[in-house]
Design a protein around this motif. Structure first.
Motif, PDB file in Angstrom:
ATOM      1  N   ILE A  24       6.126 -12.003  -1.067  1.00  0.00           N
ATOM      2  CA  ILE A  24       5.566 -12.946  -1.791  1.00  0.00           C
ATOM      3  C   ILE A  24       5.939 -12.127  -2.764  1.00  0.00           C
ATOM      4  N   PHE A  25       5.143 -11.188  -3.051  1.00  0.00           N
ATOM      5  CA  PHE A  25       6.223  -9.864  -3.735  1.00  0.00           C
ATOM      6  C   PHE A  25       6.813  -9.446  -4.692  1.00  0.00           C
ATOM      7  N   VAL A  26       7.876  -9.877  -3.503  1.00  0.00           N
ATOM      8  CA  VAL A  26       9.191  -9.348  -3.727  1.00  0.00           C
ATOM      9  C   VAL A  26       9.292 -10.781  -4.756  1.00  0.00           C
ATOM     10  N   SER A  27       9.074 -11.851  -4.267  1.00  0.00           N
ATOM     11  CA  SER A  27      10.005 -13.485  -4.766  1.00  0.00           C
ATOM     12  C   SER A  27       8.930 -13.262  -6.111  1.00  0.00           C
ATOM     13  N   VAL A  28       8.459 -12.810  -6.254  1.00  0.00           N
ATOM     14  CA  VAL A  28       6.801 -13.617  -7.161  1.00  0.00           C
ATOM     15  C   VAL A  28       7.761 -12.479  -8.599  1.00  0.00           C
ATOM     16  N   LEU A  29       8.122 -10.535  -8.555  1.00  0.00           N
ATOM     17  CA  LEU A  29       8.436  -9.960  -9.609  1.00  0.00           C
ATOM     18  C   LEU A  29      10.147 -10.417  -8.924  1.00  0.00           C
ATOM     19  N   SER A  30      10.413 -11.287  -8.725  1.00  0.00           N
ATOM     20  CA  SER A  30      12.118 -10.759  -9.173  1.00  0.00           C
ATOM     21  C   SER A  30      12.697 -10.791 -10.588  1.00  0.00           C
ATOM     22  N   LYS A  31      12.062 -11.357 -10.735  1.00  0.00           N
ATOM     23  CA  LYS A  31      12.487 -11.647 -12.309  1.00  0.00           C
ATOM     24  C   LYS A  31      11.653 -10.538 -13.484  1.00  0.00           C
ATOM     25  N   VAL A  32      11.014  -9.858 -13.095  1.00  0.00           N
ATOM     26  CA  VAL A  32      10.646  -8.620 -12.824  1.00  0.00           C
ATOM     27  C   VAL A  32      11.337  -7.705 -13.552  1.00  0.00           C
ATOM     28  N   ALA A  33      11.346  -6.483 -14.678  1.00  0.00           N
ATOM     29  CA  ALA A  33      12.533  -5.914 -15.037  1.00  0.00           C
ATOM     30  C   ALA A  33      11.947  -4.416 -13.738  1.00  0.00           C
ATOM     31  N   PRO A  34      12.526  -3.591 -12.528  1.00  0.00           N
ATOM     32  CA  PRO A  34      12.233  -2.665 -12.025  1.00  0.00           C
ATOM     33  C   PRO A  34      11.389  -1.620 -12.784  1.00  0.00           C
ATOM     34  N   GLU A  35      11.615  -1.231 -14.090  1.00  0.00           N
ATOM     35  CA  GLU A  35      10.292   0.157 -14.347  1.00  0.00           C
ATOM     36  C   GLU A  35       9.695  -0.290 -15.161  1.00  0.00           C
ATOM     37  N   ARG A  36       9.064  -2.297 -14.779  1.00  0.00           N
ATOM     38  CA  ARG A  36       7.831  -2.419 -14.789  1.00  0.00           C
ATOM     39  C   ARG A  36       6.722  -3.355 -13.626  1.00  0.00           C
ATOM     40  N   ARG A  37       7.880  -3.403 -12.499  1.00  0.00           N
ATOM     41  CA  ARG A  37       7.418  -3.747 -11.749  1.00  0.00           C
ATOM     42  C   ARG A  37       6.017  -3.256 -10.702  1.00  0.00           C
ATOM     43  N   TRP A  38       6.019  -1.623 -11.076  1.00  0.00           N
ATOM     44  CA  TRP A  38       4.577  -0.448 -10.719  1.00  0.00           C
ATOM     45  C   TRP A  38       3.691  -1.212 -11.533  1.00  0.00           C
ATOM     46  N   ILE A  39       3.940  -1.530 -12.943  1.00  0.00           N
ATOM     47  CA  ILE A  39       2.912  -1.379 -13.889  1.00  0.00           C
ATOM     48  C   ILE A  39       2.036  -2.651 -13.759  1.00  0.00           C
ATOM     49  N   VAL A  40       2.531  -3.640 -12.807  1.00  0.00           N
ATOM     50  CA  VAL A  40       2.205  -5.204 -12.688  1.00  0.00           C
ATOM     51  C   VAL A  40       1.407  -5.090 -11.445  1.00  0.00           C
ATOM     52  N   VAL A  41       1.881  -3.918 -10.424  1.00  0.00           N
ATOM     53  CA  VAL A  41       1.675  -4.448  -8.996  1.00  0.00           C
ATOM     54  C   VAL A  41       0.184  -3.627  -9.622  1.00  0.00           C
ATOM     55  N   VAL A  42       0.199  -2.141  -9.811  1.00  0.00           N
ATOM     56  CA  VAL A  42      -1.246  -1.518  -9.955  1.00  0.00           C
ATOM     57  C   VAL A  42      -2.204  -2.141 -10.712  1.00  0.00           C
ATOM     58  N   ARG A  43      -1.587  -3.245 -12.034  1.00  0.00           N
ATOM     59  CA  ARG A  43      -2.660  -3.553 -12.283  1.00  0.00           C
ATOM     60  C   ARG A  43      -3.085  -4.463 -12.011  1.00  0.00           C
TER      61      ARG A  43
END
Length: 65
Positions: A24-43
């Motif tokens: 689910i996380f992979v599919s939802v975050l597929s359009k987010v820039a790779p360097e920003r993904r960790w920020i989104v996950v931690v938030r």
């Protein structure tokens, strides 16, 4: 109080099934820039943690209302 917190933390980890949620996380975050993904996950994890804390401290009052 620490024991209650640890019990709630273990329950949260078991209930949320982190490995099952990976697709689910992979599919939802597929359009987010790779360097920003960790920020989104931690938030999002921080938001879920604070909601858990709110219900841990005020859940009984909320359910009694």
């Amino acid at each position: 109080m620490l024991q209650d917190f640890l019990q709630a933390l273990i329950l949260l980890i078991l209930v949320t099934d982190p490995f099952g949620n990976i697709p689910i996380f992979v599919s939802v975050l597929s359009k987010v820039a790779p360097e920003r993904r960790w920020i989104v996950v931690v938030r999002e994890c921080a938001i879920a943690f604070f909601i858990l804390l709110i219900f841990m401290f005020f859940g009984k009052v909320f359910l009694d209302a």
